[in-house]
Design a protein around this motif. Structure first.
Motif, short mmCIF file in Angstrom:
data_model
loop_
_atom_site.label_atom_id
_atom_site.label_comp_id
_atom_site.label_asym_id
_atom_site.label_seq_id
_atom_site.Cartn_x
_atom_site.Cartn_y
_atom_site.Cartn_z
N ALA A 185 45.98 44.32 41.07
CA ALA A 185 47.27 44.38 40.36
C ALA A 185 47.45 43.15 39.48
O ALA A 185 47.92 43.25 38.34
N ALA A 186 47.07 41.99 39.98
CA ALA A 186 47.17 40.76 39.20
C ALA A 186 46.22 40.78 38.01
O ALA A 186 46.56 40.30 36.92
N ILE A 187 45.05 41.33 38.21
CA ILE A 187 44.09 41.45 37.11
C ILE A 187 44.68 42.36 36.03
O ILE A 187 44.56 42.07 34.84
N GLY A 188 45.32 43.44 36.43
CA GLY A 188 45.97 44.33 35.47
C GLY A 188 47.06 43.61 34.68
O GLY A 188 47.18 43.78 33.46
N LEU A 189 47.83 42.77 35.35
CA LEU A 189 48.87 41.99 34.69
C LEU A 189 48.24 41.04 33.67
O LEU A 189 48.68 40.96 32.52
N PHE A 190 47.19 40.35 34.07
CA PHE A 190 46.49 39.42 33.17
C PHE A 190 45.94 40.15 31.94
O PHE A 190 46.13 39.72 30.81
N ILE A 191 45.27 41.26 32.17
CA ILE A 191 44.70 42.03 31.06
C ILE A 191 45.81 42.51 30.13
O ILE A 191 45.66 42.47 28.90
N GLY A 192 46.93 42.92 30.70
CA GLY A 192 48.06 43.34 29.88
C GLY A 192 48.56 42.24 28.97
O GLY A 192 48.82 42.47 27.78
N PHE A 193 48.66 41.02 29.47
CA PHE A 193 49.08 39.88 28.65
C PHE A 193 48.10 39.63 27.51
O PHE A 193 48.50 39.43 26.37
N VAL A 194 46.82 39.65 27.83
CA VAL A 194 45.80 39.33 26.82
C VAL A 194 45.74 40.44 25.76
O VAL A 194 45.65 40.15 24.56
N VAL A 195 45.80 41.68 26.19
CA VAL A 195 45.72 42.80 25.24
C VAL A 195 46.97 42.84 24.36
O VAL A 195 46.87 43.14 23.16
N ALA A 196 48.12 42.51 24.90
CA ALA A 196 49.36 42.58 24.13
C ALA A 196 49.49 41.47 23.10
O ALA A 196 50.18 41.62 22.11
N TYR A 197 48.81 40.35 23.33
CA TYR A 197 48.93 39.21 22.42
C TYR A 197 47.89 39.34 21.32
O TYR A 197 46.77 39.78 21.55
N PRO A 198 48.21 38.95 20.10
CA PRO A 198 47.27 39.12 18.99
C PRO A 198 45.98 38.33 19.18
O PRO A 198 45.96 37.29 19.85
N GLY A 199 44.94 38.83 18.57
CA GLY A 199 43.66 38.15 18.60
C GLY A 199 42.53 39.08 18.24
O GLY A 199 42.72 40.30 18.18
N GLU A 200 41.37 38.51 17.99
CA GLU A 200 40.18 39.30 17.69
C GLU A 200 39.71 40.00 18.95
O GLU A 200 39.71 39.42 20.03
N TRP A 201 39.27 41.23 18.81
CA TRP A 201 38.87 42.00 19.98
C TRP A 201 37.64 41.43 20.67
O TRP A 201 37.54 41.47 21.89
N SER A 202 36.70 40.90 19.92
CA SER A 202 35.50 40.37 20.56
C SER A 202 35.83 39.17 21.44
O SER A 202 35.37 39.08 22.58
N SER A 203 36.66 38.26 20.92
CA SER A 203 37.04 37.10 21.75
C SER A 203 37.99 37.52 22.86
O SER A 203 37.97 36.96 23.96
N ARG A 204 38.81 38.52 22.61
CA ARG A 204 39.74 39.03 23.63
C ARG A 204 38.96 39.59 24.82
O ARG A 204 39.27 39.30 25.97
N ILE A 205 37.95 40.40 24.54
CA ILE A 205 37.15 41.00 25.61
C ILE A 205 36.40 39.93 26.39
O ILE A 205 36.36 39.95 27.62
N ALA A 206 35.83 38.96 25.67
CA ALA A 206 35.14 37.86 26.34
C ALA A 206 36.11 37.08 27.24
O ALA A 206 35.77 36.73 28.38
N PHE A 207 37.32 36.83 26.74
CA PHE A 207 38.30 36.09 27.53
C PHE A 207 38.77 36.90 28.73
O PHE A 207 39.03 36.34 29.80
N ILE A 208 38.87 38.20 28.58
CA ILE A 208 39.25 39.05 29.71
C ILE A 208 38.21 38.93 30.81
O ILE A 208 38.55 38.75 31.99
N PHE A 209 36.92 39.01 30.46
CA PHE A 209 35.87 38.85 31.47
C PHE A 209 35.94 37.47 32.12
O PHE A 209 35.83 37.34 33.34
N PHE A 210 36.13 36.44 31.31
CA PHE A 210 36.27 35.08 31.83
C PHE A 210 37.46 34.99 32.78
O PHE A 210 37.35 34.47 33.90
N GLY A 211 38.62 35.50 32.35
CA GLY A 211 39.83 35.44 33.16
C GLY A 211 39.73 36.22 34.46
O GLY A 211 40.16 35.76 35.51
#
Length: 176
Positions: free
Chosen positions: A84-110
């Motif tokens: 559930a916490a991972i879903g919350l984190f991914i939601g924050f990252v996806v909702a905030y602007p940014g390049e998709w390639s760096s966003r996906i990399a940051f999601i894996f890191f997070g």
């Protein structure tokens, strides 16, 4: 109603929408089905057992149960997986602007960081149960949970301050 049209309002609406979708998927499909939570919690127990072994604790671990010495141990229920916490984190990252390639990399890191924090949380709870049992409830309900969500907040702040800036904006900032 003008705040809904602002960047902050749009961000809040996106986070709520993404989290709502994630919540429905998790609560209505993943949680009742159970295999993802079962896999993740047994994995967390296994890694936590490895850490307790490395730290020379006399421990036991079986499927979702882990403990030290003669304690009853702690059982990792479905909600303890951190999904559930991972879903919350991914939601924050996806909702905030940014390049998709760096966003996906940051999601894996997070997600990796959240996983490691959850492992540290389980190790801490096992040690607390063994040596400070009166503190277990406070540690479980407040201390480790607060730290867990603070890490998610810090990760999101890192994304908001560094990861969300696309390369053209970074280049302009470097040239100025």
């Amino acid at each position: 109603m003008n705040w809904l049209k602002s960047q902050v309002g749009q961000f809040v609406l996106k986070v709520i929408g993404i989290y709502f979708c994630w919540y429905l998927i998790y609560e209505l499909w993943l949680l009742p089905e159970g295999s993802l939570d079962a896999w993740l919690t047994t994995n967390i127990v296994s890694v936590s057992a490895g850490i307790l072994d490395y730290l020379n604790y006399d421990f036991f671990a079986y499927e979702r149960l882990i403990g030290i010495d003669e304690t009853a141990g702690i059982y990792l229920a479905d909600g303890c997986s951190g999904i559930a916490a991972i879903g919350l984190f991914i939601g924050f990252v996806v909702a905030y602007p940014g390049e998709w390639s760096s966003r996906i990399a940051f999601i894996f890191f997070g997600v990796g960081i959240i996983y490691l924090v959850n492992v540290a949380r389980i190790v801490t709870l096992a040690i607390t149960q063994a040596y400070w049992p009166k503190m277990f409830g406070i540690t479980h309900d407040y201390s480790t949970t607060a730290i867990f969500y603070m890490v998610i907040f810090v990760l999101w702040m890192i994304w908001a301050n560094y990861g969300s800036v696309d390369s053209s904006q970074q280049q302009v900032a470097v040239n100025n």
